[in-house]
Design an enzyme around this catalytic site. Structure first.
Site, PDB file in Angstrom:
ATOM      1  N   SER A  36       0.826  -1.220   0.000  1.00 31.86           N
ATOM      2  CA  SER A  36       0.000   0.000   0.000  1.00 31.86           C
ATOM      3  C   SER A  36       0.853   1.259   0.000  1.00 31.86           C
ATOM      4  CB  SER A  36      -0.926   0.000   1.225  1.00 31.86           C
ATOM      5  OG  SER A  36      -0.171  -0.197   2.408  1.00 31.86           O
ATOM      6  N   ASN A 123      -1.884  -2.534  13.258  1.00 32.80           N
ATOM      7  CA  ASN A 123      -3.346  -2.423  13.228  1.00 32.80           C
ATOM      8  C   ASN A 123      -3.846  -1.185  13.988  1.00 32.80           C
ATOM      9  OD1 ASN A 123      -3.068  -4.780  11.877  1.00 32.80           O
ATOM     10  ND2 ASN A 123      -4.018  -6.084  13.441  1.00 32.80           N
ATOM     11  N   THR A 168     -41.111  25.226  -9.577  1.00 34.39           N
ATOM     12  CA  THR A 168     -41.361  23.860  -9.107  1.00 34.39           C
ATOM     13  C   THR A 168     -41.584  23.069 -10.391  1.00 34.39           C
ATOM     14  OG1 THR A 168     -43.734  24.206  -8.925  1.00 34.39           O
ATOM     15  CG2 THR A 168     -42.462  24.583  -6.924  1.00 34.39           C
ATOM     16  N   LYS A 296     -19.249  28.453 -29.068  1.00 35.94           N
ATOM     17  CA  LYS A 296     -19.545  27.810 -27.781  1.00 35.94           C
ATOM     18  C   LYS A 296     -18.729  28.368 -26.619  1.00 35.94           C
ATOM     19  CE  LYS A 296     -21.731  24.535 -27.018  1.00 35.94           C
ATOM     20  NZ  LYS A 296     -21.513  23.124 -27.347  1.00 35.94           N
ATOM     21  N   ASN A 298     -18.584  26.706 -22.907  1.00 41.13           N
ATOM     22  CA  ASN A 298     -19.129  25.591 -22.129  1.00 41.13           C
ATOM     23  C   ASN A 298     -18.822  25.728 -20.640  1.00 41.13           C
ATOM     24  OD1 ASN A 298     -19.944  24.428 -24.566  1.00 41.13           O
ATOM     25  ND2 ASN A 298     -17.968  23.416 -24.808  1.00 41.13           N
ATOM     26  N   GLU A 303     -20.088  21.477 -14.762  1.00 42.80           N
ATOM     27  CA  GLU A 303     -20.390  20.134 -15.288  1.00 42.80           C
ATOM     28  C   GLU A 303     -19.531  19.085 -14.604  1.00 42.80           C
ATOM     29  OE1 GLU A 303     -20.829  19.846 -19.753  1.00 42.80           O
ATOM     30  OE2 GLU A 303     -20.359  21.960 -19.568  1.00 42.80           O
ATOM     31  N   TYR A 330      -9.275  -6.853  12.936  1.00 47.01           N
ATOM     32  CA  TYR A 330      -8.675  -6.295  11.735  1.00 47.01           C
ATOM     33  C   TYR A 330      -8.601  -7.331  10.611  1.00 47.01           C
ATOM     34  CZ  TYR A 330      -5.371  -4.404   8.413  1.00 47.01           C
ATOM     35  OH  TYR A 330      -4.790  -3.980   7.251  1.00 47.01           O
ATOM     36  N   GLN A 335      -7.174  -2.216   4.262  1.00 53.88           N
ATOM     37  CA  GLN A 335      -6.172  -1.434   3.536  1.00 53.88           C
ATOM     38  C   GLN A 335      -6.813  -0.700   2.356  1.00 53.88           C
ATOM     39  OE1 GLN A 335      -2.039  -2.829   3.206  1.00 53.88           O
ATOM     40  NE2 GLN A 335      -2.450  -3.071   1.041  1.00 53.88           N
ATOM     41  N   LYS A 338      -8.192   3.360   2.046  1.00 59.45           N
ATOM     42  CA  LYS A 338      -7.453   4.617   1.887  1.00 59.45           C
ATOM     43  C   LYS A 338      -7.714   5.347   0.587  1.00 59.45           C
ATOM     44  CE  LYS A 338      -4.302   2.812   5.041  1.00 59.45           C
ATOM     45  NZ  LYS A 338      -5.202   1.630   5.059  1.00 59.45           N
TER      46      LYS A 338
HETATM   47  N1  ARG Z   1      -1.179  -1.334   5.390  1.00 50.29           N
HETATM   48  C1  ARG Z   1      -2.086  -1.849   6.365  1.00 50.29           C
HETATM   49  C2  ARG Z   1      -3.464  -1.135   6.243  1.00 50.29           C
HETATM   50  O1  ARG Z   1      -3.528  -0.185   5.551  1.00 50.29           O
HETATM   51  C3  ARG Z   1      -1.541  -1.630   7.722  1.00 50.29           C
HETATM   52  C4  ARG Z   1      -1.986  -2.599   8.726  1.00 50.29           C
HETATM   53  C5  ARG Z   1      -1.468  -3.946   8.385  1.00 50.29           C
HETATM   54  N2  ARG Z   1      -1.670  -4.866   9.423  1.00 50.29           N
HETATM   55  C6  ARG Z   1      -1.444  -6.168   9.203  1.00 50.29           C
HETATM   56  N3  ARG Z   1      -1.633  -6.942  10.215  1.00 50.29           N
HETATM   57  N4  ARG Z   1      -1.106  -6.628   8.042  1.00 50.29           N
HETATM   58  O2  ARG Z   1      -4.436  -1.532   6.788  1.00 50.29           O
END
Ligand code: ARG
Length: 470
Positions: A36, A123, A168, A296, A298, A303, A330, A335, A338
């Protein structure tokens, strides 16, 4: 331990922190699939902030010693600088922002760096980072909404007397003033700020201390960490703390509503800019031309606001779906929270910023608005109300006016352009005081109560709004 000035050197491929347990490395594809760092590096500042507070608590509780703390602070300070000036080398094989920073810290300061992760897990670490990030984002977004509200008030203030048709079913209904119409959006944004402020309360709780899922056997002090990081308190259940992302979902729901409000306004700007309406013109810097039709202009920005609302709504659904089947606690699914969250914040932030500026560039064609209100029998309800006040039951008055509108329509004239004898054909109750009622000004002025469109009420609403914002 002196922190080295050199940037971090690449580590051996596929050597993850947990690799001792495994007999073969993951494939490149799996590595890329599970990493990530390409997007969560954006959390780096918050990760460092959280780590510093955690380390200080560990030292205060004698879990690490003062020398370790000093080294950790120095090392994290250097890493922060490397990241800020773009020198930090992010490594995919280190998976995420947390492991990248931790590895670099250990390279810089040795064993003390390895002790930082005592009594915590990625976590509770990632949950803390997201909350810090989101809290800062909410604060930014609230100030951007306030800026847009100021822009709305400035425009509304210039148009407390500008009559336009109120619609309306997108058909002319009754006259309103343009300032009143704009203030409707002010109210929507006011509720949006309330929603964000309310959501912030639930974002602002500390997960750290939950560790992987069950808490930790070290004598930690969670309140101390919460206080240092500006949290209102701690998450009270460790399983919940590391697993739920409801606070992010709530934020995305609030964001989807804000975008929905801005999308409605955009739709109106687009319609009003169409030459058939001709109510407004937008500054050229928010529009583009056509490559083949030279005439034109626009309204691209509104939009796109309308279009980007779809993407923000999509992020809300993505997060809800991400969460719905996860068992406690968890799971790596999280992940995936995000990118939708970051994109929601980015899209909303850019949209609000551009909107405040765009509103200052709205040119209003008062004449076109007035003429449109004249064309649609917008004062028909006022004629009915007039008859009711003279004693006719409302349903009968409604029918009488319908006949008068039909007559006027057949003659190609507005109600106010009919003569007194013409009007009197429909009811003997009509006298020459009717003309005050049939004018657009008479109509708006008569709606003189809180929430009504009378210019005096709109001015008072603007004054109250200004006081609220200051
Ligand atoms: N990159 C992970 C996330 O965004 C971090 C936590 C990972 N924890 C694990 N036990 N693999 O959630």
């Amino acid at each position: 331990m002196a922190a080295s000035k050199k940037t971090n050197a690449p580590v051996e491929k596929n050597m993850n922190t947990w690799s001792g347990r495994f007999s073969e490395p993951v494939s490149e594809l799996v590595q890329r699939y599970t990493a990530s760092v390409s997007f969560d590096r954006r959390l780096a500042e918050y990760d460092i902030q959280g780590s510093l507070a955690h380390a200080r608590m560990l030292a205060a509780a004698n879990i690490i010693d003062a020398d370790d703390l000093a080294a950790i602070q120095l090392g994290l300070g250097q890493i922060r600088e490397e990241i800020r000036c773009g020198e930090f080398v992010w490594l995919l094989e280190l998976e995420d922002v947390h492991l990248n920073i931790e590895k670099r810290l250990t390279a810089l300061i040795g064993d003390a760096g390895k002790r930082l992760h005592t009594a915590r897990s990625r976590n509770d670490q990632v949950a803390t980072d997201i909350r810090l990030y989101l809290r800062a984002s909410i604060d930014d977004i609230i100030s951007l909404i306030h800026a847009m509200q100021h822009a709305l008030l400035d425009l509304a203030e210039k148009h407390t007397d500008t009559v336009m048709p109120g619609f309306t079913h997108l058909q002319v209904a009754q006259p309103v003033v343009f300032g009143h119409h704009l203030m409707a959006y002010f109210e929507m944004l006011r509720r949006d700020v309330e929603r964000l402020s309310d959501c912030r309360k639930r974002v602002n709780r500390l997960p750290l201390g939950a560790a992987a899922l069950a808490g930790t056997s070290y004598p930690i002090n969670r309140d101390r960490v919460a206080q240092e990081l500006g949290f209102d308190g701690v998450c009270e259940n460790s399983l919940d703390a590391v697993s739920d992302r409801d606070f992010a979902i709530e934020f995305c729901a609030a964001a989807a509503l804000i975008m929905t409000h801005l999308s409605r306004l955009s739709e109106e700007l687009i319609l009003w800019m169409n030459p058939s309406f001709g109510f407004i013109d937008l500054a050229d810097r928010f529009c583009t031309g056509s490559s083949i039709m030279p005439q034109k202009k626009n309204p691209d920005v509104p939009e796109l606001v309308r279009g980007k609302t779809g993407r923000v709504n999509g992020h809300l659904v993505a997060l809800l779906t991400l969460m719905k089947a996860q068992p406690l606690a968890y799971n790596k699914d999280n992940q995936e929270d995000k990118e939708p969250l970051f994109d929601t914040v980015d899209t909303l932030t850019d949209t609000l910023r551009i909107y405040a500026d765009m509103l200052t560039g709205v040119h209003v064609n008062q004449d076109a608005m007035y003429k449109a209100a004249m064309r649609g029998y917008a004062t028909a309800t006022d004629l009915a109300d007039y008859l009711v006040k003279k004693g006719l039951p409302f349903r009968e008055a409604h029918e009488t006016v319908a006949q008068a509108v039909r007559f006027a329509d057949n003659n190609g004239r507005d109600l106010g352009a009919l003569t007194l004898p013409e009007l009197q054909q429909f009811s003997p109750l009509i006298e020459d005081d009717i003309f005050a009622v049939l004018t657009l000004e008479g109509s708006v002025n008569s709606r003189n109560h809180i929430g009504g469109t009378a210019p005096a009420q709109v001015s008072a609403a603007i004054a109250r709004a200004r006081k609220c914002l200051s």
